[in-house]
Design an enzyme around this catalytic site. Structure first.
Site, short mmCIF file in Angstrom:
data_model
loop_
_atom_site.label_atom_id
_atom_site.label_comp_id
_atom_site.label_asym_id
_atom_site.label_seq_id
_atom_site.Cartn_x
_atom_site.Cartn_y
_atom_site.Cartn_z
N ASP A 110 -6.82 -0.19 3.21
CA ASP A 110 -5.43 0.28 3.23
C ASP A 110 -5.32 1.65 3.89
O ASP A 110 -4.44 1.89 4.73
CB ASP A 110 -4.87 0.35 1.80
CG ASP A 110 -5.02 -0.97 1.07
OD1 ASP A 110 -5.18 -1.99 1.74
OD2 ASP A 110 -4.98 -0.96 -0.17
N SER A 160 0.79 -1.23 0.00
CA SER A 160 0.00 0.00 0.00
C SER A 160 0.82 1.28 0.00
O SER A 160 0.56 2.21 0.76
CB SER A 160 -0.98 0.03 1.18
OG SER A 160 -1.93 -0.97 1.02
C1 GLA Z 1 -6.04 -4.05 -2.05
C2 GLA Z 1 -7.15 -3.01 -1.89
C3 GLA Z 1 -7.89 -3.19 -0.56
C4 GLA Z 1 -8.35 -4.63 -0.39
C5 GLA Z 1 -7.20 -5.61 -0.67
C6 GLA Z 1 -7.66 -7.04 -0.65
O1 GLA Z 1 -5.05 -3.84 -1.10
O2 GLA Z 1 -6.61 -1.72 -1.95
O3 GLA Z 1 -8.97 -2.29 -0.50
O4 GLA Z 1 -9.47 -4.90 -1.18
O5 GLA Z 1 -6.58 -5.36 -1.92
O6 GLA Z 1 -8.01 -7.41 0.63
#
Ligand code: GLA
Length: 392
Positions: free
Chosen positions: A183, A137
């Site tokens: 995230d 993230s």
């Molecule tokens: C990404 C997305 C989150 C979530 C994950 C899976 O990180 O940004 O919002 O959906 O995938 O859990």
């Protein structure tokens, strides 16, 4: 962190010839458990990590915005009133998307006063040690770092939860990735040594002590080096399957289903959708079980839940890749308490909960297994659950 702070301040001085108004930072995240449950109104349990994005930011006299970073030579310049034009434009879409969202005024989940009439533009310089494309993230870290900075200099008075919502909206509508709220929530609400247990329907968040270090455990992140992105392809397709499953079962979201509903799902849905639904329903249950197990028996007892989560993503949701499966199997065979891929999938990282004394053994074993398969060498490092966004 102090290096990042110094570099961001120096970058800002280079860009503008003046001192920034302040330094703000936000972390990347690891999801302990609860994958692809956020956009199904379910439960997630991520934590913020000790890898951060720092922004040095200063107001300008006019309504221009200028952003630059340590990882690109581009300086992006645009007027506050022309932001529409910058949609989906590489790394700059994340910081500019935040300014754009704040300019929209109040929106769902954000009733506080937002709106940027009359505010000044800004210069910003960004530095980060959150790896990009590793499923940790880096995008949420960038959104939240800019979010807390603008919240302060524009005096928006937003809560951390509202800044998380703004970050998600920037990502959905400005960058164009249909992601959930997990995230940004982890990046805003994280606390040292703790996880953020979030109910994505009510948005109630509880900060829960993880106590890994106290139990002699470390969280090892292993970046598979398989790059992923969420604005197209598999992520969007999985989200659509879940929405179809909910529609055909007559519920608002998959969150409303329990394990007992799976029999009905098998009668009504095609095979593939059944498996997608089963992942979400069982994963929600595993999040609840993880929170309870941590509380009752401590972190060494959650390993089986992590392992089961990985199997569900591999077999039912089908978002793993061979490299991630190899990491997980090798970690498990070399003393990990539990292991699973983390994040959206199709690449990115896995995590392993490992007794401290076994960390290097697990790293060496994974490196060896990758070499044997002829895969690009993975990158692995220990992370600590850390504080969320704020002044750096
Ligand atoms: C990404 C997305 C989150 C979530 C994950 C899976 O990180 O940004 O919002 O959906 O995938 O859990």
């Amino acid at each position: 962190m102090s290096d990042l702070r110094d570099d961001a301040a120096a970058g800002f001085r280079n860009l503008t010839g003046r001192e920034p108004d302040g330094l703000w930072s936000a972390p990347g995240r690891v999801n302990l458990i609860g994958e692809h449950t956020d956009y199904n109104d379910g439960f997630v349990f991520p934590f913020a990590i000790d890898r951060r994005t720092v922004v040095a930011l200063g107001r300008r006299e006019d309504r221009r915005i200028r952003v630059a970073t340590a990882f690109s030579d581009d300086v992006v310049e645009i007027g506050l009133d022309e932001l529409e034009a910058a949609r989906s434009s590489g790394w700059a879409a994340y910081p500019l998307g935040m300014a754009w969202v704040f300019g929209l005024g109040p929106f769902e989940g954000v009733t506080e006063a937002v709106g940027v009439e009359g505010v000044s533009g800004f210069d910003a310089f960004i530095d980060s040690n959150v790896p990009v494309g590793a499923g940790l993230s880096s995008s949420a870290a960038l959104e939240c770092a800019i979010g807390v900075a603008l919240n302060e200099v524009w005096e928006l008075g937003l809560t951390p939860e509202a800044i998380a919502r703004a970050g998600q909206r920037a990502e959905n509508e400005f960058v164009g990735a249909p992601t959930g709220i997990m995230d940004q929530s982890a990046s805003m609400l994280g606390r040292e040594d703790s996880g953020v247990f979030l109910d994505c329907r009510s948005l109630d968040a509880e900060v829960i002590p993880l106590r890994f270090a106290e139990a002699g455990l470390a969280i090892l992140v292993i970046d598979s080096r398989v790059e992923h992105e969420h604005s197209s392809g598999g992520y969007r397709e999985r989200r659509e399957s879940c929405e179809r499953g909910a529609r055909e079962l007559g519920v608002e979201s998959l969150r409303e289903l329990s394990l007992a509903d799976l029999a009905r799902a098998r009668e009504l849905l095609d095979d593939l959708t059944v498996r997608r639904v089963r992942h979400v329903v069982t994963e929600n249950q595993r999040v609840l079980d993880t929170v309870r197990t941590l509380h009752e028996r401590g972190p060494r007892a959650i390993g089986d839940l992590l392992d089961a989560s990985h199997r569900s993503m591999r077999d039912d949701f089908e978002i793993s890749v061979p490299e991630l499966d190899l990491i997980v199997e090798t970690a498990q065979a070399n003393g990990a308490v539990g292991a699973r891929m983390t994040g959206g999938g199709f690449g990115g990282s896995a995590i392993a909960l490992v007794p401290e004394e076994a960390v290097s053994l697990v790293q060496v074993a994974i490196d060896g297994a990758f070499a044997e398969h002829g895969y690009t060498a993975p990158v692995s490092f220990v992370v600590r659950p850390s504080d969320g966004a704020g002044r750096a």
